[in-house]
Design a protein around this motif. Structure first.
Motif, mmCIF file in Angstrom:
data_model
loop_
_atom_site.group_PDB
_atom_site.id
_atom_site.type_symbol
_atom_site.label_atom_id
_atom_site.label_comp_id
_atom_site.label_asym_id
_atom_site.label_seq_id
_atom_site.Cartn_x
_atom_site.Cartn_y
_atom_site.Cartn_z
ATOM 1 N N PRO A 148 2.080 -8.127 -51.922
ATOM 2 C CA PRO A 148 2.764 -9.494 -51.497
ATOM 3 C C PRO A 148 3.310 -9.304 -49.830
ATOM 4 C CG PRO A 148 3.283 -9.165 -53.636
ATOM 5 C CD PRO A 148 2.654 -7.908 -53.198
ATOM 6 N N GLY A 149 2.961 -10.278 -49.271
ATOM 7 C CA GLY A 149 3.585 -10.099 -47.807
ATOM 8 C C GLY A 149 2.742 -9.087 -46.843
ATOM 9 N N LEU A 150 1.781 -8.846 -47.177
ATOM 10 C CA LEU A 150 0.885 -8.091 -46.381
ATOM 11 C C LEU A 150 0.643 -8.685 -44.969
ATOM 12 C CD1 LEU A 150 -1.107 -5.450 -46.479
ATOM 13 C CD2 LEU A 150 -2.810 -7.278 -46.533
ATOM 14 N N GLN A 151 1.049 -7.629 -43.942
ATOM 15 C CA GLN A 151 1.112 -7.846 -42.519
ATOM 16 C C GLN A 151 -0.443 -7.149 -41.988
ATOM 17 O OE1 GLN A 151 4.638 -7.543 -40.359
ATOM 18 N NE2 GLN A 151 5.303 -6.349 -42.153
ATOM 19 N N VAL A 152 -0.893 -7.874 -41.196
ATOM 20 C CA VAL A 152 -2.383 -7.374 -40.852
ATOM 21 C C VAL A 152 -2.102 -7.244 -39.068
ATOM 22 C CG1 VAL A 152 -4.824 -7.950 -40.112
ATOM 23 C CG2 VAL A 152 -3.734 -8.189 -42.263
ATOM 24 N N ILE A 153 -2.214 -5.916 -38.743
ATOM 25 C CA ILE A 153 -2.408 -5.931 -37.271
ATOM 26 C C ILE A 153 -3.664 -5.462 -36.461
ATOM 27 C CG2 ILE A 153 -1.398 -4.156 -35.274
ATOM 28 C CD1 ILE A 153 0.510 -5.699 -37.015
ATOM 29 N N TRP A 154 -4.079 -6.418 -36.036
ATOM 30 C CA TRP A 154 -5.604 -6.386 -35.528
ATOM 31 C C TRP A 154 -5.786 -5.848 -34.061
ATOM 32 C CZ3 TRP A 154 -9.307 -7.842 -38.953
ATOM 33 C CH2 TRP A 154 -10.791 -7.951 -38.458
ATOM 34 N N ILE A 155 -6.057 -4.447 -34.015
ATOM 35 C CA ILE A 155 -6.245 -3.671 -32.606
ATOM 36 C C ILE A 155 -7.722 -3.693 -32.430
ATOM 37 C CG2 ILE A 155 -5.876 -1.482 -31.757
ATOM 38 C CD1 ILE A 155 -3.796 -1.176 -33.836
ATOM 39 N N VAL A 165 -11.514 -12.465 -38.603
ATOM 40 C CA VAL A 165 -10.426 -12.913 -38.572
ATOM 41 C C VAL A 165 -10.363 -14.444 -38.919
ATOM 42 C CG1 VAL A 165 -8.361 -13.773 -36.834
ATOM 43 C CG2 VAL A 165 -9.500 -11.475 -36.493
ATOM 44 N N SER A 166 -11.152 -15.271 -38.408
ATOM 45 C CA SER A 166 -10.918 -16.623 -39.152
ATOM 46 C C SER A 166 -11.347 -16.449 -40.723
ATOM 47 C CB SER A 166 -12.222 -17.462 -38.475
ATOM 48 O OG SER A 166 -13.384 -17.203 -38.725
ATOM 49 N N ALA A 167 -11.999 -15.880 -41.191
ATOM 50 C CA ALA A 167 -12.181 -15.572 -42.508
ATOM 51 C C ALA A 167 -11.020 -15.290 -43.303
ATOM 52 C CB ALA A 167 -13.549 -14.664 -42.793
ATOM 53 N N ILE A 168 -10.267 -14.322 -42.908
ATOM 54 C CA ILE A 168 -9.140 -13.879 -43.607
ATOM 55 C C ILE A 168 -8.022 -14.833 -43.550
ATOM 56 C CG2 ILE A 168 -9.789 -11.344 -43.616
ATOM 57 C CD1 ILE A 168 -7.492 -11.040 -41.342
ATOM 58 N N LEU A 169 -8.057 -15.760 -42.498
ATOM 59 C CA LEU A 169 -7.101 -16.827 -42.186
ATOM 60 C C LEU A 169 -7.369 -18.030 -43.036
ATOM 61 C CD1 LEU A 169 -6.065 -15.996 -38.691
ATOM 62 C CD2 LEU A 169 -4.850 -15.491 -40.564
ATOM 63 N N GLY A 170 -8.468 -18.085 -43.973
ATOM 64 C CA GLY A 170 -8.723 -19.318 -44.681
ATOM 65 C C GLY A 170 -9.953 -20.140 -44.034
ATOM 66 N N ILE A 220 -4.350 -14.904 -45.316
ATOM 67 C CA ILE A 220 -3.328 -14.197 -44.811
ATOM 68 C C ILE A 220 -2.504 -15.334 -43.975
ATOM 69 C CG2 ILE A 220 -2.602 -12.696 -42.936
ATOM 70 C CD1 ILE A 220 -3.520 -11.430 -45.375
ATOM 71 N N ASP A 221 -1.105 -15.213 -44.282
ATOM 72 C CA ASP A 221 -0.451 -16.441 -43.290
ATOM 73 C C ASP A 221 -0.164 -15.973 -41.823
ATOM 74 O OD1 ASP A 221 1.759 -17.918 -42.135
ATOM 75 O OD2 ASP A 221 3.192 -17.165 -43.452
ATOM 76 N N PRO A 222 -0.792 -17.053 -40.949
ATOM 77 C CA PRO A 222 -0.813 -16.381 -39.634
ATOM 78 C C PRO A 222 0.264 -15.772 -39.047
ATOM 79 C CG PRO A 222 -1.792 -18.718 -40.085
ATOM 80 C CD PRO A 222 -1.123 -18.272 -41.252
ATOM 81 N N ALA A 223 1.536 -16.061 -39.612
ATOM 82 C CA ALA A 223 2.806 -15.495 -39.064
ATOM 83 C C ALA A 223 2.738 -13.962 -39.366
ATOM 84 C CB ALA A 223 3.994 -16.284 -39.729
ATOM 85 N N ARG A 224 1.877 -13.413 -40.386
ATOM 86 C CA ARG A 224 1.808 -12.071 -40.602
ATOM 87 C C ARG A 224 0.844 -11.444 -39.978
ATOM 88 N NH1 ARG A 224 0.904 -11.886 -45.494
ATOM 89 N NH2 ARG A 224 0.952 -13.617 -46.596
ATOM 90 N N PHE A 225 0.276 -11.971 -38.966
ATOM 91 C CA PHE A 225 -0.942 -11.408 -38.145
ATOM 92 C C PHE A 225 -0.468 -11.268 -36.914
ATOM 93 C CE2 PHE A 225 -4.701 -11.901 -35.534
ATOM 94 C CZ PHE A 225 -5.635 -11.089 -36.397
ATOM 95 N N LEU A 285 -3.754 -21.684 -34.372
ATOM 96 C CA LEU A 285 -2.796 -21.352 -35.520
ATOM 97 C C LEU A 285 -1.570 -20.283 -35.221
ATOM 98 C CD1 LEU A 285 -5.692 -19.615 -37.981
ATOM 99 C CD2 LEU A 285 -4.382 -21.762 -38.180
ATOM 100 N N GLY A 286 -1.574 -20.337 -33.783
ATOM 101 C CA GLY A 286 -0.478 -19.746 -33.276
ATOM 102 C C GLY A 286 -0.314 -18.070 -33.340
ATOM 103 N N LEU A 287 -1.658 -17.548 -33.223
ATOM 104 C CA LEU A 287 -1.797 -16.165 -33.568
ATOM 105 C C LEU A 287 -1.177 -15.388 -32.257
ATOM 106 C CD1 LEU A 287 -5.516 -16.089 -35.061
ATOM 107 C CD2 LEU A 287 -3.380 -16.363 -36.111
ATOM 108 N N LYS A 288 -0.273 -14.254 -32.610
ATOM 109 C CA LYS A 288 0.437 -13.948 -31.531
ATOM 110 C C LYS A 288 0.121 -12.235 -31.325
ATOM 111 C CE LYS A 288 4.765 -16.476 -32.738
ATOM 112 N NZ LYS A 288 6.191 -16.188 -33.183
ATOM 113 N N ARG A 289 0.216 -11.912 -30.055
ATOM 114 C CA ARG A 289 0.256 -10.595 -29.921
ATOM 115 C C ARG A 289 1.258 -9.628 -30.249
ATOM 116 N NH1 ARG A 289 -3.895 -10.477 -24.927
ATOM 117 N NH2 ARG A 289 -4.374 -12.568 -24.487
#
Length: 223
Positions: free
Chosen positions: A61-68, A90-95, A109-114, A133-137
């Motif tokens: 629960p609460g898994l974060q994903v770092i996409w390098i 990326v779009s697939a895991i975000l719904g 995955i919650d976009p806040a945890r990506f 989705l406000g996907l951050k670096r």
């Protein structure tokens, strides 16, 4: 990348849909049988991570994903100019997975945890989803805690240092990459590491590139 002339092989907006979906379901079955709580995935393109991240998210629960990655990989079946699923994970895991795939996936995955790191290249659809989705670096100094999955596409690396690639859009130095993975491992609990897009031209290149991949693995696990 233009759409393939073989339009008969496109379904649900995805090129070679039947093979993609079969591989996805096979990966899910292998993971379910394994009972593993930590997963190392090596090889293939970025789409291999959809089943892996979905599996780990169900366990942690609460898994974060770092996409390098040098690429955003955030097209959807509706926005992709090529239909290639390796541009959609990326779009697939975000719904935003292809419709027939969604019943087989858990909660997005919650976009806040990506977090992205190293991105340089994207289509209009990629950037549109990032904005929506406000996907951050990932800030290099940002503290990371809890369970983390690291997606590492080798094309993020500077091709002058790591030329064993099909796509050469990256600019991240090898030592900087290893240091980043090591820092994440020291601060967080790395439960997954996926390394993709290795494309050596011969055995010598495969051996040289494998040394770097081994160092990434060591950095992710020795903490």
């Amino acid at each position: 990348m233009p759409l393939s002339d073989d339009t008969a092989d496109i379904a649900h907006g995805v090129l070679r849909w039947e093979a993609i979906f079969a591989q996805f379901r096979s990966a899910q079955e292998i993971l379910a049988r394994s009972g593993a709580r930590r997963v190392l995935t090596a090889g293939g393109d970025c789409a291999v991570d959809v089943a892996v991240i979905d599996y780990l998210s169900g366990l942690h629960p609460g898994l974060q994903v770092i996409w390098i990655d040098a690429h955003l990989d955030a097209n959807t079946p509706e926005t992709s100019p090529s239909g290639n699923f390796h541009g959609m994970p990326v779009s697939a895991i975000l719904g935003r997975a292809p419709e027939p795939m969604r019943p087989f996936l858990g909660a997005p995955i919650d976009p806040a945890r990506f977090r992205y790191f190293g991105i340089r290249v994207g289509d209009d659809g990629d950037w549109a989803l990032q904005r929506e989705l406000g996907l951050k670096r990932l800030d290099p100094q940002e503290s990371i805690r809890g369970p983390v999955h690291i997606h590492f596409d080798l094309d993020v690396l500077d091709p002058r240092e790591f030329p064993y690639l099909a796509y050469t859009d990256g600019g991240l130095g090898v030592e900087d990459a290893i240091a980043l993975v090591g820092r994440i491992a020291r601060e967080a609990d790395v439960v997954g590491l996926t390394v993709t897009e290795f494309a050596p031209s011969d055995e010598e290149a495969a051996a040289a590139g494998s040394e770097v991949i081994a160092r990434l693995y060591e950095a992710a696990t020795r903490a």
